[in-house]
Design an enzyme around this catalytic site. Structure first.
Site, PDB file in Angstrom:
ATOM      1  N   GLN A  83      10.139  41.036  10.094  1.00  0.00           N
ATOM      2  CA  GLN A  83       9.257  41.449   9.224  1.00  0.00           C
ATOM      3  C   GLN A  83       9.428  43.236   9.082  1.00  0.00           C
ATOM      4  O   GLN A  83       8.332  44.007   8.992  1.00  0.00           O
ATOM      5  CB  GLN A  83       7.815  41.242   9.578  1.00  0.00           C
ATOM      6  CG  GLN A  83       7.318  39.539   9.095  1.00  0.00           C
ATOM      7  CD  GLN A  83       7.384  39.625   7.580  1.00  0.00           C
ATOM      8  OE1 GLN A  83       7.227  40.414   6.753  1.00  0.00           O
ATOM      9  NE2 GLN A  83       7.615  38.296   7.153  1.00  0.00           N
ATOM     10  N   SER A  84      10.692  43.621   9.267  1.00  0.00           N
ATOM     11  CA  SER A  84      10.759  45.053   9.310  1.00  0.00           C
ATOM     12  C   SER A  84      10.498  45.619   7.842  1.00  0.00           C
ATOM     13  O   SER A  84      10.916  45.319   7.085  1.00  0.00           O
ATOM     14  CB  SER A  84      12.468  45.091   9.666  1.00  0.00           C
ATOM     15  OG  SER A  84      12.998  46.460   9.389  1.00  0.00           O
ATOM     16  N   ASN A  85       9.702  46.544   8.034  1.00  0.00           N
ATOM     17  CA  ASN A  85       9.283  47.828   6.948  1.00  0.00           C
ATOM     18  C   ASN A  85      10.608  48.358   6.485  1.00  0.00           C
ATOM     19  O   ASN A  85      10.763  48.808   5.232  1.00  0.00           O
ATOM     20  CB  ASN A  85       8.298  48.509   7.242  1.00  0.00           C
ATOM     21  CG  ASN A  85       6.942  47.825   7.599  1.00  0.00           C
ATOM     22  OD1 ASN A  85       6.527  47.063   6.632  1.00  0.00           O
ATOM     23  ND2 ASN A  85       6.346  48.079   8.635  1.00  0.00           N
ATOM     24  N   ALA A  87      13.779  47.744   6.644  1.00  0.00           N
ATOM     25  CA  ALA A  87      14.527  46.729   6.170  1.00  0.00           C
ATOM     26  C   ALA A  87      14.363  46.577   4.693  1.00  0.00           C
ATOM     27  O   ALA A  87      14.974  46.869   3.594  1.00  0.00           O
ATOM     28  CB  ALA A  87      14.836  45.545   6.618  1.00  0.00           C
TER      29      ALA A  87
END
Length: 341
Positions: A83-85, A87
């Site tokens: 759930q990388s912001n 990325a």
């Protein structure tokens, strides 16, 4: 050399429009009542950016995309948790600038629900046109990313690899600029006794500290809550990052562990693992101000802010600025935790 001249030496692609606003959370203050101990609570709205759902990573990406373009790259490959912001915003920035984007996501959080695996930032990565690689737990994302870069080169392209959170010295320049921005806004609003932030991969904290030092500010005013690693590990890594930023800027300043204020009180079960205090913090800001704080970074930092105000770790009557780093798409991946109780 002026602050603008200091940063103008580095390639940069503008992804945000002007300074983000600062607003007082006066409704929250009223709801807290005596719990706030006379503290004035302000928010630096780094969630209010036009591109990709907004968030602090855009500050880093302005310099990272600039670096990629200056090197003649046509593709950006980034790594992060599922759930990388970073990325998500890298995918959006690449869409805006016409670069190809590949995101390499790892299972950093032991959450196996379908809503976590397919919703929130993962959904938006694909919506923005990124090629998404989801690795198994234990796989080396960095190794995979450089392997993809080699494959892209073999097919005639050129890839730029962005590491976890974009927290390189170049990426941290975005928060050197933010430190200058806060200083300029403070001349109108008033001086902040504390600037409160989450610390994940450390780039934001490093940039703010380096910018504060260049501007002659007190470094102890920057108060961070680690959300990724134990406090001692976080301190050591952030010290290294601050000093690397100083070197990049050509400054002789250096910091040591005692110069940084990093609390481990909100880490809980680890990165991305919800806590009851996080849920309470997200709810109280949502219900008093109608604002969204993310469940991985800002939620834990704001929980720490509330606790330290109530326990008078932050001095009563202080003027405190909370940096809202964005990441609200992640809320949808944590619906089960936020809907409980």
């Amino acid at each position: 050399m002026s602050h603008s001249d200091l940063l103008n030496r580095f390639p940069r692609v503008r992804l945000m429009r002007g300074p983000t606003p600062i607003q007082r959370l006066d409704r929250l203050e009223r709801v807290l009542g005596e719990r706030r101990r006379g503290v004035s609570i302000w928010a630096k709205r780094d969630d209010l950016m036009e591109l990709g759902g907004g968030g602090n990573k855009l500050r880093k990406l302005e310099f990272l995309i600039g670096q990629a373009q200056s090197q003649g790259c046509d593709t950006v490959v980034v790594t992060g948790g599922l759930q990388s912001n970073f990325a998500r915003l890298a995918a959006a920035a690449c869409a805006r600038t016409g670069l190809g984007c590949e995101v390499v996501l790892t299972q950093m959080v032991p959450r196996e629900t379908e809503i976590y695996r397919a919703n929130g930032n993962v959904l938006l990565d694909r919506l923005f046109g990124a090629r998404v690689h989801i690795l198994k737990a234990g796989d080396d994302a960095g190794e995979f990313a450089f392997q993809r870069a080699a494959e892209i080169a073999a097919s005639g392209g050129k890839a730029f690899v962005g590491t976890l959170g974009g927290s390189t010295p170049v990426g941290a320049l975005g928060y050197v600029d933010c430190a200058f921005e806060i200083a300029a806004q403070s001349t109108e609003i008033g001086t902040f006794d504390q600037v409160v932030i989450p610390n994940g991969s450390g780039g934001m904290h490093a940039g703010l500290v380096a910018g504060a030092a260049v501007g002659g500010k007190d470094l102890s005013q920057i108060r961070a809550y680690t959300v990724l690693s134990p406090a001692d590990v976080c301190v050591a890594a952030t010290v290294d990052k601050v000093n690397a930023v100083f070197e990049l800027l050509g400054k002789e300043d250096r910091v040591q562990a005692e110069d940084l204020t990093i609390s481990g009180t909100q880490l809980g079960g680890g990165y991305g693992m919800p806590t009851s205090r996080l849920v309470e913090a997200v709810r109280i800001v949502g219900r008093s101000e109608g604002l969204l704080i993310d469940p991985v970074y800002g939620g834990k930092a704001f929980a720490g802010l509330l606790s330290d105000i109530e326990n008078e770790v932050i001095a009563p009557g202080s003027n405190v600025l909370f940096v809202m780093t964005g990441g609200s798409p992640g809320l949808y991946a944590y619906a089960d935790a936020l809907n409980s109780n």
